[in-house]
Design a protein around this motif. Structure first.
Motif, PDB file in Angstrom:
ATOM      1  N   GLN A  85       0.486  -1.212  -0.232  1.00 41.87           N
ATOM      2  CA  GLN A  85       0.778   0.118   0.281  1.00 41.87           C
ATOM      3  C   GLN A  85       0.567   1.042   0.313  1.00 41.87           C
ATOM      4  OE1 GLN A  85      -2.652  -0.187   3.531  1.00 41.87           O
ATOM      5  NE2 GLN A  85      -3.146  -2.184   2.793  1.00 41.87           N
ATOM      6  N   ILE A  86       1.884   0.992   0.807  1.00 48.16           N
ATOM      7  CA  ILE A  86       2.484   2.485   0.624  1.00 48.16           C
ATOM      8  C   ILE A  86       3.662   2.187  -0.717  1.00 48.16           C
ATOM      9  CG2 ILE A  86       5.270   2.938   1.617  1.00 48.16           C
ATOM     10  CD1 ILE A  86       4.858   2.028   3.952  1.00 48.16           C
ATOM     11  N   ILE A  87       3.825   1.997  -1.493  1.00 49.07           N
ATOM     12  CA  ILE A  87       4.696   1.654  -3.004  1.00 49.07           C
ATOM     13  C   ILE A  87       3.043   1.862  -3.634  1.00 49.07           C
ATOM     14  CG2 ILE A  87       4.825   0.356  -4.905  1.00 49.07           C
ATOM     15  CD1 ILE A  87       6.770  -1.456  -3.097  1.00 49.07           C
ATOM     16  N   CYS A  88       1.757   1.527  -3.263  1.00 44.31           N
ATOM     17  CA  CYS A  88       0.965   2.374  -3.962  1.00 44.31           C
ATOM     18  C   CYS A  88       0.862   3.492  -3.989  1.00 44.31           C
ATOM     19  CB  CYS A  88      -0.621   1.895  -3.545  1.00 44.31           C
ATOM     20  SG  CYS A  88      -0.363   0.038  -4.391  1.00 44.31           S
ATOM     21  N   GLU A  89       0.911   4.282  -2.851  1.00 46.55           N
ATOM     22  CA  GLU A  89       0.887   5.941  -2.754  1.00 46.55           C
ATOM     23  C   GLU A  89       1.792   6.200  -3.853  1.00 46.55           C
ATOM     24  OE1 GLU A  89       1.373   6.369   1.617  1.00 46.55           O
ATOM     25  OE2 GLU A  89      -0.546   5.379   2.538  1.00 46.55           O
ATOM     26  N   LYS A  90       2.524   5.786  -3.332  1.00 42.79           N
ATOM     27  CA  LYS A  90       3.742   7.213  -4.283  1.00 42.79           C
ATOM     28  C   LYS A  90       3.962   6.531  -5.818  1.00 42.79           C
ATOM     29  CE  LYS A  90       9.021   7.235  -4.767  1.00 42.79           C
ATOM     30  NZ  LYS A  90      10.783   7.046  -3.690  1.00 42.79           N
ATOM     31  N   TYR A  91       3.330   4.923  -6.229  1.00 41.19           N
ATOM     32  CA  TYR A  91       3.032   4.856  -7.781  1.00 41.19           C
ATOM     33  C   TYR A  91       1.839   4.678  -8.133  1.00 41.19           C
ATOM     34  CZ  TYR A  91       8.324   4.704  -7.636  1.00 41.19           C
ATOM     35  OH  TYR A  91       9.441   5.020  -7.391  1.00 41.19           O
ATOM     36  N   PRO A  92       0.509   5.164  -7.899  1.00 37.77           N
ATOM     37  CA  PRO A  92      -0.407   5.054  -7.645  1.00 37.77           C
ATOM     38  C   PRO A  92      -0.967   4.233  -9.619  1.00 37.77           C
ATOM     39  CG  PRO A  92      -0.008   7.337  -8.641  1.00 37.77           C
ATOM     40  CD  PRO A  92       0.854   6.948  -7.995  1.00 37.77           C
ATOM     41  N   SER A  93      -0.575   4.257 -10.336  1.00 42.57           N
ATOM     42  CA  SER A  93      -0.546   3.330 -11.673  1.00 42.57           C
ATOM     43  C   SER A  93      -0.139   2.096 -11.394  1.00 42.57           C
ATOM     44  CB  SER A  93      -0.128   4.220 -12.633  1.00 42.57           C
ATOM     45  OG  SER A  93      -0.386   3.153 -13.601  1.00 42.57           O
ATOM     46  N   SER A 131      -0.599  -4.781 -24.662  1.00 44.21           N
ATOM     47  CA  SER A 131       0.399  -3.875 -25.118  1.00 44.21           C
ATOM     48  C   SER A 131       0.890  -4.257 -26.797  1.00 44.21           C
ATOM     49  CB  SER A 131       1.211  -2.493 -24.325  1.00 44.21           C
ATOM     50  OG  SER A 131      -0.112  -1.961 -23.976  1.00 44.21           O
ATOM     51  N   GLY A 132       2.123  -4.878 -26.069  1.00 47.40           N
ATOM     52  CA  GLY A 132       2.493  -5.803 -27.585  1.00 47.40           C
ATOM     53  C   GLY A 132       1.928  -6.627 -28.351  1.00 47.40           C
ATOM     54  N   MET A 133       0.476  -7.030 -28.627  1.00 46.95           N
ATOM     55  CA  MET A 133       0.128  -7.890 -29.166  1.00 46.95           C
ATOM     56  C   MET A 133      -0.543  -6.453 -30.252  1.00 46.95           C
ATOM     57  SD  MET A 133      -0.913 -10.895 -27.428  1.00 46.95           S
ATOM     58  CE  MET A 133      -1.543 -11.906 -29.095  1.00 46.95           C
ATOM     59  N   ASN A 134      -0.648  -4.978 -29.441  1.00 50.22           N
ATOM     60  CA  ASN A 134      -1.418  -4.323 -31.039  1.00 50.22           C
ATOM     61  C   ASN A 134      -2.931  -3.794 -30.161  1.00 50.22           C
ATOM     62  OD1 ASN A 134      -1.215  -1.746 -32.084  1.00 50.22           O
ATOM     63  ND2 ASN A 134      -2.239  -3.377 -33.620  1.00 50.22           N
ATOM     64  N   ILE A 135      -2.932  -4.621 -28.464  1.00 48.22           N
ATOM     65  CA  ILE A 135      -4.459  -3.977 -28.214  1.00 48.22           C
ATOM     66  C   ILE A 135      -4.113  -3.103 -27.292  1.00 48.22           C
ATOM     67  CG2 ILE A 135      -6.306  -5.594 -27.018  1.00 48.22           C
ATOM     68  CD1 ILE A 135      -5.206  -8.362 -28.023  1.00 48.22           C
ATOM     69  N   PRO A 136      -4.528  -2.072 -27.574  1.00 56.10           N
ATOM     70  CA  PRO A 136      -3.976  -0.585 -25.776  1.00 56.10           C
ATOM     71  C   PRO A 136      -5.004  -1.237 -25.091  1.00 56.10           C
ATOM     72  CG  PRO A 136      -4.157  -0.240 -28.082  1.00 56.10           C
ATOM     73  CD  PRO A 136      -5.154  -1.346 -28.087  1.00 56.10           C
ATOM     74  N   PHE A 137      -4.600  -1.274 -23.208  1.00 57.60           N
ATOM     75  CA  PHE A 137      -5.498  -1.394 -22.151  1.00 57.60           C
ATOM     76  C   PHE A 137      -5.029  -0.841 -21.643  1.00 57.60           C
ATOM     77  CE2 PHE A 137      -1.721  -4.366 -21.314  1.00 57.60           C
ATOM     78  CZ  PHE A 137      -1.162  -4.193 -19.823  1.00 57.60           C
ATOM     79  N   ASP A 138      -5.771  -0.920 -20.404  1.00 62.79           N
ATOM     80  CA  ASP A 138      -5.202  -0.123 -18.427  1.00 62.79           C
ATOM     81  C   ASP A 138      -5.912  -0.451 -17.519  1.00 62.79           C
ATOM     82  OD1 ASP A 138      -3.736   1.547 -17.257  1.00 62.79           O
ATOM     83  OD2 ASP A 138      -4.987   3.283 -18.184  1.00 62.79           O
ATOM     84  N   ILE A 139      -5.091  -0.514 -16.482  1.00 54.69           N
ATOM     85  CA  ILE A 139      -5.556  -1.238 -15.359  1.00 54.69           C
ATOM     86  C   ILE A 139      -6.208   0.181 -14.743  1.00 54.69           C
ATOM     87  CG2 ILE A 139      -5.874  -2.690 -13.623  1.00 54.69           C
ATOM     88  CD1 ILE A 139      -3.788  -4.604 -15.456  1.00 54.69           C
ATOM     89  N   VAL A 140      -7.247  -0.106 -14.486  1.00 53.17           N
ATOM     90  CA  VAL A 140      -8.099   1.048 -13.413  1.00 53.17           C
ATOM     91  C   VAL A 140      -8.608   0.984 -12.522  1.00 53.17           C
ATOM     92  CG1 VAL A 140      -9.723   2.711 -12.790  1.00 53.17           C
ATOM     93  CG2 VAL A 140      -8.458   2.553 -15.800  1.00 53.17           C
ATOM     94  N   LYS A 141      -8.122   1.420 -11.149  1.00 53.90           N
ATOM     95  CA  LYS A 141      -8.736   1.297  -9.377  1.00 53.90           C
ATOM     96  C   LYS A 141      -9.905   1.566  -9.340  1.00 53.90           C
ATOM     97  CE  LYS A 141      -7.288   2.790  -5.000  1.00 53.90           C
ATOM     98  NZ  LYS A 141      -6.766   3.840  -4.386  1.00 53.90           N
TER      99      LYS A 141
END
Length: 395
Positions: A85-93, A131-141
């Motif tokens: 959780q501490i790492i997530c605070e610094k790197y939220p994505s 992404s490497g397969m040309n399929i854009p995506f994201d993982i949203v909190k």
């Protein structure tokens, strides 16, 4: 087999700092070493004498004589840990955390440093190759995976590229190499990939789904389109498994989380052949690499999962472990399958469920695990207790 815990329950106090979360024994508990002795009452393959100094997990999968079942937990690196959780605070994505070599290594090692599991799994996601397969995506909190342009027609499948892990995800290989050195064979380093149907489900549905209506519409109205997509995922994931093994993974788990949304007859068309292809491809180049297959809610498909040729079938908690053993037979290893919700119970209750699972699994060819990933909010001290009890078991 009966299991007897002949030491008092371990006691812990939680402590955390800006960079880590750990558990220390309270006064009077410093020398605690739990032991659970088990007497066998099931039928499994006869153990072979251990002839190597490889990690316990590998020896157990191969049917060698081990003193206890190895233990690790799905999602053992993640949101329930204060240090994460501490790492997530610094790197939220999430992608920022999972696509940076240093962060992947740090997060993967967090549970290893605190609990010393017998398997250290790479911190990543099954969608990382997209992404490497040309399929854009994201993982949203709060929302989970989001596919920018869900696939619904042949022209889109044609735009999907073959995955080249050396070029597309070099940080995965770098992290596995570092993890292998850091863990130093005291535990097995585990990689993982998504199975073709599960990956296809995400990219066709546009993310997570409750009813899987879009991919079923594609499967039942345009099966050639779906088969073309599945084949691209199959060759790419076989290459990804091989890449992970070459970079340091000592076992690889295949997640076919959504395959159980298919009826048995549809599983045999849209999932099973592609799983078999992956296993066959990997075994040609890495014949000794243990492959683990997990599918949530797989009670109706156990025999079909075993027919893929994998070395281990991971059971979810809706399958009775003893029944799963009987149905799968003595020659294949099993993993699991404590309900993740058990970790919200008392320590006595957690101990009881661990004992029950180990007893039903029988001696050998069993990896103790949960039936799914650790749930967010699970008390960290209960995870510590799970590992303490599990590592104190003796056959």
């Amino acid at each position: 087999m009966s299991c007897i815990h002949n030491s008092p329950l371990p006691c812990f106090s939680a402590s955390s700092s800006s960079s880590s979360s750990s558990f220390s024994r309270r006064n009077g508990c410093a020398s605690f070493k739990p032991r659970i002795h088990c007497s066998l009452g099931g039928t499994v393959a006869e153990p072979k004498p251990t002839t190597s100094v490889e990690p316990l997990l590998l020896n157990a999968v191969r049917g060698e004589d081990v003193e206890r079942p190895p233990v690790w937990l799905m999602r053992q690196a993640g949101r329930y840990m204060k240090s994460y959780q501490i790492i997530c605070e610094k790197y939220p994505s999430f992608r920022q955390r999972s696509e940076n070599t240093d962060l992947v290594v740090e997060i993967s090692l967090q549970p290893w440093k605190v609990f010393k599991p017998d398997g250290v799994i790479l911190f990543s996601d099954i969608l990382t190759p997209l992404s490497g397969m040309n399929i854009p995506f994201d993982i949203v909190k709060g929302k989970g995976p989001i596919i920018a342009n869900p696939i619904s027609e042949a022209a889109q499948v044609d735009q999907v590229r073959e995955f080249i892990p050396e070029e597309n995800v070099p940080y995965v290989g770098e992290a596995l190499t570092i993890l292998r050195k850091e863990v130093d064979n005291k535990a097995a380093v585990l990689g993982f990939v998504g199975a073709p149907f599960t990956l296809a489900s995400y990219v066709v549905e546009g993310g997570s789904s409750k009813h899987f209506s879009k991919i079923k519409r594609l499967a039942f109205s345009q099966p050639k389109v779906l088969h073309a997509l599945l084949q691209k995922f199959t060759s790419s994931m076989a290459r990804y498994v091989q890449y992970q093994a070459d970079r340091g993974a000592q076992a690889v788990q295949i997640f076919d989380s959504w395959a159980t949304e298919l009826s048995p007859v549809d599983f045999e068309e849209f999932s099973l052949p592609y799983l078999k292809q992956i296993v066959e491809s990997v075994k040609k180049t890495h014949p000794d690499l243990p492959l683990i297959l997990y599918a949530s809610g797989s009670g109706g498909l156990l025999e079909r999962l075993a027919s893929t040729g994998v070395d281990v079938v991971s059971l979810d908690w809706t399958v009775d472990m003893a029944e799963g053993r009987r149905r799968l037979g003595a020659d294949i290893a099993v993993q699991g399958n404590v309900d993740p919700g058990v970790l919200f119970g008392s320590k006595e209750f957690i101990t009881k469920r661990i004992n029950d699972t180990v007893k039903k699994a029988g001696k050998g060819k069993h990896i103790l695990n949960l039936g799914h990933g650790i749930v967010v909010g699970t008390p960290e001290e209960n995870v510590a207790h799970f590992f303490e009890v599990a590592k104190g078991i003796r056959y």
